[in-house]
Design a protein around this motif. Sequence first.
Motif, PDB file in Angstrom:
ATOM      1  N   ALA A  60       1.868  -8.665  -6.641  1.00  0.00           N
ATOM      2  CA  ALA A  60       2.663  -8.079  -5.555  1.00  0.00           C
ATOM      3  C   ALA A  60       4.152  -8.144  -5.868  1.00  0.00           C
ATOM      4  N   LYS A  62      -2.873  -3.158   5.164  1.00  0.00           N
ATOM      5  CA  LYS A  62      -2.571  -4.444   4.535  1.00  0.00           C
ATOM      6  C   LYS A  62      -3.449  -5.532   5.156  1.00  0.00           C
ATOM      7  N   ASP A  68      -4.421  -4.126  -1.738  1.00  0.00           N
ATOM      8  CA  ASP A  68      -4.177  -4.385  -0.316  1.00  0.00           C
ATOM      9  C   ASP A  68      -5.251  -3.729   0.556  1.00  0.00           C
ATOM     10  N   ARG A  69      -5.555  -2.478   0.266  1.00  0.00           N
ATOM     11  CA  ARG A  69      -6.545  -1.762   1.081  1.00  0.00           C
ATOM     12  C   ARG A  69      -7.934  -2.392   0.934  1.00  0.00           C
ATOM     13  N   ALA A 100      -7.933  -5.632   2.901  1.00  0.00           N
ATOM     14  CA  ALA A 100      -8.004  -5.352   4.334  1.00  0.00           C
ATOM     15  C   ALA A 100      -9.414  -4.955   4.744  1.00  0.00           C
ATOM     16  N   ASP A 137      -1.222  -2.504  -6.623  1.00  0.00           N
ATOM     17  CA  ASP A 137      -0.985  -3.427  -5.514  1.00  0.00           C
ATOM     18  C   ASP A 137      -1.432  -2.814  -4.187  1.00  0.00           C
ATOM     19  N   ALA A 138      -1.132  -1.525  -3.978  1.00  0.00           N
ATOM     20  CA  ALA A 138      -1.519  -0.858  -2.735  1.00  0.00           C
ATOM     21  C   ALA A 138      -3.034  -0.755  -2.612  1.00  0.00           C
ATOM     22  N   ARG A 167      -7.035 -11.618  -2.871  1.00  0.00           N
ATOM     23  CA  ARG A 167      -5.989 -11.498  -1.849  1.00  0.00           C
ATOM     24  C   ARG A 167      -6.560 -11.704  -0.450  1.00  0.00           C
TER      25      ARG A 167
END
Length: 517
Positions: free
Chosen positions: A19, A158, A48-49, A52, A44-45, A84
């Motif tokens: 990140a 996120k 994140d998804r 989540a 990174d995106a 994460r």
Amino acid sequence: MTAPDPSSAPFRDLPSLVAEHARQRPQATALVVGERRLSYAELDALADRIAAALQRDGLQPGERVAVCATSSPEYVAVFLGTLRAGGAVAPLAPSSTAEQLVGMAVDADARRFFLDGNEVAALAAAGVVVPADMPVTRLDAHDGLPALAPWLPGAGAKPAPVAIDPAGPFNLIYSSGTTGTPKGIVQSHGMRWGHIQRAAMSGYGPDSITMIATPLYSNTTLVAVIPTLAYGGCVVLMPKFDALAYLQIAERERATHTMLVPVQYQRLMARPEFDRFDLGSFRMKFCTSAPFGAALKADVLKRWPGGLTEYYGMTEGGGTCMLQAHLHPTKLHTVGQPAEGHDIRLIDEQGREVAKGEAGEVVGRSGAMMTGYHKQPAKTAEAEWFDPQGRRYIRTGDVGRFDEDGFLVLFDRRKDMVISGGFNIYPSDLEAALRQHPAVADCAVVGVPSAEWGETPVAYVVRHDGHADDAEAIRDWLNHQVGKTQRLSGLRLVHELPRSAIGKVLKRELREAWGPG
């Protein structure tokens, strides 16, 4: 802002390092697979998804997800996203049978199973059903949809922040199964942090470009991928190894690092066009997972720019030896010296340390040690040795001795040693002698039952193209080179040796294939 330098920092988890690279160098390339390139911002995106989505579906800290697929950007993103979200990853081998695959996922208590189309088809063909409480998510594009699309939340999603404990599980890696039923090896975030910090001496940094041609389920692969991402470098993934394609990609991408297994080095160096490629960008090459012959090491040093480091150790952790071959060209027959902070001992059958210069089973201790085998406390206890002060070591099952300079010379795995007529015979000695025959391209020696001697050594040999020497002629030649107690009782010619995906010869299969006589 400058990129984070993990080499001198207190504990950092891998997802937070990625990140930070994404914030500071969003357009820097993180992953390359064929024509696809993913920047740190994109990786990174996506992580994140995924995190989540896992949290949305109820994943709790410490719980596992299983992954079985060929190497891809989505695979790496699922790994990062799971971490994460606070979870741990169980990467599984596509070479497993359908029954083994589901069995390992169930053993891991996986909350979700990521598969690509090949594995979905394999399970369906075998009639093996994934348990209903383990939802399956496709990791590749299908039915006209992009990879993961039906499951992912919208762009920009996120996860809730999770504090990652160094002692918490990072991954659950299953042993290759070359010696029986695979065991789940629990490795912590702290163990992986130790690998990241150790990588500083090998020149990793934001400009690193690491060629990866081994599968992502293997610890061999992860010990190169994880530091590259931790230092903000670029990982170039080859879903399937091909020697010529590897050389073409390495030259094009200006690779600086690589992790390969010995059979891959052998195939690369054998390419007739090898010397025509510009490989001058390489800083360091690594090797692990299987015996790495001294002659092959010497050839790599002579013809391939950059340093060459061999690691000897286990997925379970414990002690690691390192041979910086470019610095110690007279020690190529060894696996090097204990790495800094690693304590390696040799013990006898009774668990006592052997005298200096004597051979014994290798045991090791360091900051990088498995927590244990998942749900197998008895197997964990078998893998441990404690010194008189009560300190814990991991047993390797390998037999070796230290030379006068403290370099470790390996003989064989203890279980592979042949005891014939009361004499200990090390297959590696016979294999080294066999490789001196001009017709022998590859070979393996195993012990099989003998009514007369209890066990007796036999060999499987792959001939070089163009050589017509028959099995009996090669056996007779070898038996004139070795001691009387070491003589082979049989030799078979084969087109190739059975190997795991990371190049280990499957000696159990060879013993079983020999038959009773």
